[in-house]
Design a protein around this motif. Sequence first.
Motif, short mmCIF file in Angstrom:
data_model
loop_
_atom_site.label_atom_id
_atom_site.label_comp_id
_atom_site.label_asym_id
_atom_site.label_seq_id
_atom_site.Cartn_x
_atom_site.Cartn_y
_atom_site.Cartn_z
N PRO A 92 0.83 -1.21 0.00
CA PRO A 92 0.00 0.00 0.00
C PRO A 92 0.86 1.27 0.00
CG PRO A 92 -0.92 -1.62 1.50
CD PRO A 92 0.41 -2.16 1.04
N GLY A 93 0.64 2.10 -0.99
CA GLY A 93 1.39 3.35 -1.09
C GLY A 93 2.77 3.22 -1.71
N GLN A 94 3.19 2.01 -2.05
CA GLN A 94 4.51 1.80 -2.65
C GLN A 94 4.34 1.29 -4.08
OE1 GLN A 94 6.99 -1.09 -0.67
NE2 GLN A 94 8.56 -1.00 -2.25
N ARG A 95 4.55 2.19 -5.02
CA ARG A 95 4.39 1.84 -6.43
C ARG A 95 5.72 1.96 -7.15
NH1 ARG A 95 -1.43 4.76 -7.75
NH2 ARG A 95 -2.64 3.34 -6.42
N ILE A 96 6.03 0.94 -7.93
CA ILE A 96 7.25 0.90 -8.71
C ILE A 96 6.89 1.17 -10.17
CG2 ILE A 96 9.21 -0.54 -9.44
CD1 ILE A 96 9.10 0.11 -6.38
N GLU A 97 7.56 2.12 -10.79
CA GLU A 97 7.31 2.44 -12.19
C GLU A 97 8.13 1.53 -13.09
OE1 GLU A 97 8.54 5.93 -15.26
OE2 GLU A 97 7.57 6.62 -13.42
N ILE A 98 7.48 0.99 -14.10
CA ILE A 98 8.21 0.27 -15.14
C ILE A 98 7.83 0.87 -16.49
CG2 ILE A 98 8.52 -1.90 -13.87
CD1 ILE A 98 6.18 -3.08 -15.30
N GLN A 99 8.79 0.86 -17.39
CA GLN A 99 8.59 1.39 -18.74
C GLN A 99 8.32 0.21 -19.67
OE1 GLN A 99 9.15 4.83 -19.76
NE2 GLN A 99 9.27 5.35 -17.60
N ALA A 100 7.38 0.40 -20.58
CA ALA A 100 7.04 -0.67 -21.52
C ALA A 100 6.92 -0.10 -22.92
CB ALA A 100 5.73 -1.32 -21.10
N PRO A 101 7.62 -0.71 -23.89
CA PRO A 101 7.52 -0.23 -25.27
C PRO A 101 6.16 -0.62 -25.86
CG PRO A 101 8.85 -2.21 -25.18
CD PRO A 101 8.53 -1.85 -23.76
N THR A 102 5.63 0.27 -26.69
CA THR A 102 4.32 0.00 -27.30
C THR A 102 4.42 -0.54 -28.72
OG1 THR A 102 4.16 2.26 -28.11
CG2 THR A 102 3.22 1.81 -25.93
N ASP A 103 5.64 -0.69 -29.23
CA ASP A 103 5.80 -1.08 -30.64
C ASP A 103 6.20 -2.54 -30.82
OD1 ASP A 103 8.33 -0.85 -29.56
OD2 ASP A 103 9.21 0.09 -31.35
N MET A 104 6.08 -3.36 -29.77
CA MET A 104 6.54 -4.76 -29.88
C MET A 104 5.42 -5.77 -29.66
SD MET A 104 10.17 -4.33 -27.90
CE MET A 104 10.60 -6.05 -28.05
N ASN A 105 4.18 -5.31 -29.52
CA ASN A 105 3.03 -6.18 -29.30
C ASN A 105 3.22 -7.10 -28.09
OD1 ASN A 105 0.39 -7.00 -29.90
ND2 ASN A 105 1.13 -8.75 -31.08
N LEU A 106 3.83 -6.56 -27.04
CA LEU A 106 4.04 -7.34 -25.82
C LEU A 106 2.79 -7.36 -24.97
CD1 LEU A 106 7.53 -5.93 -24.74
CD2 LEU A 106 7.07 -8.14 -25.82
N SER A 107 2.70 -8.39 -24.14
CA SER A 107 1.63 -8.42 -23.14
C SER A 107 2.17 -7.84 -21.84
CB SER A 107 1.14 -9.85 -22.92
OG SER A 107 2.13 -10.61 -22.24
N LEU A 108 1.26 -7.46 -20.97
CA LEU A 108 1.66 -6.97 -19.66
C LEU A 108 2.44 -8.05 -18.92
CD1 LEU A 108 1.65 -4.85 -17.42
CD2 LEU A 108 -0.64 -5.65 -16.78
N MET A 109 2.04 -9.30 -19.07
CA MET A 109 2.76 -10.41 -18.43
C MET A 109 4.23 -10.43 -18.86
SD MET A 109 2.43 -14.48 -19.16
CE MET A 109 3.22 -14.22 -20.74
N GLU A 110 4.48 -10.28 -20.15
CA GLU A 110 5.86 -10.31 -20.65
C GLU A 110 6.67 -9.15 -20.08
OE1 GLU A 110 5.39 -12.29 -25.04
OE2 GLU A 110 4.42 -10.36 -24.71
N VAL A 111 6.04 -7.99 -19.99
CA VAL A 111 6.73 -6.81 -19.44
C VAL A 111 7.03 -7.01 -17.95
CG1 VAL A 111 6.45 -4.36 -18.91
CG2 VAL A 111 5.80 -5.24 -21.17
N LEU A 112 6.07 -7.56 -17.22
CA LEU A 112 6.29 -7.80 -15.78
C LEU A 112 7.41 -8.82 -15.57
CD1 LEU A 112 2.58 -7.85 -14.58
CD2 LEU A 112 4.29 -6.09 -14.10
N LYS A 113 7.40 -9.90 -16.34
CA LYS A 113 8.47 -10.91 -16.22
C LYS A 113 9.83 -10.30 -16.55
CE LYS A 113 8.06 -15.16 -17.56
NZ LYS A 113 8.09 -16.22 -16.56
N ALA A 114 9.89 -9.51 -17.61
CA ALA A 114 11.15 -8.88 -18.02
C ALA A 114 11.63 -7.88 -16.98
CB ALA A 114 10.98 -8.20 -19.38
N SER A 115 10.71 -7.37 -16.17
CA SER A 115 11.06 -6.41 -15.12
C SER A 115 11.41 -7.09 -13.80
CB SER A 115 9.90 -5.44 -14.90
OG SER A 115 9.66 -4.70 -16.08
#
Length: 111
Positions: free
Chosen positions: A16-39
């Motif tokens: 609660p109250g602790q948010r981590i920012e991650i950047q995700a490219p929009t030009d690779m047709n990735l899923s949120l799952m793939e971005v989370l795993k890569a992070s």
Amino acid sequence: MSPDFTEVRIYVEEAPGQRIEIQAPTDMNLSLMEVLKASGYDIQATCGGMALCGTCHVEVLAGPALDEPSDDEMYMLESLPILNEGSRLSCQIRITPRLDGLVVRLMPQMA
């Protein structure tokens, strides 16, 4: 870098109250799952993104409205032990420019 290249900011609430920012490219047709795993997030993704296992379950806390879940995604979500109003399978959410500012929390995996 193509002129269409852009990144979105997605936030993972780890506590609660602790948010981590991650950047995700929009030009690779990735899923949120793939971005989370890569992070570095520990997501099993046993089915490889086919909406068959539920191990990539997240709760959408804030941000832009998402498309409605497919019938396959809803069927899987309804079989999970914890289901919240914002429950989604991260493998079924494609990274697009409109996702900028999305806030999610990883849901616990039940053994």
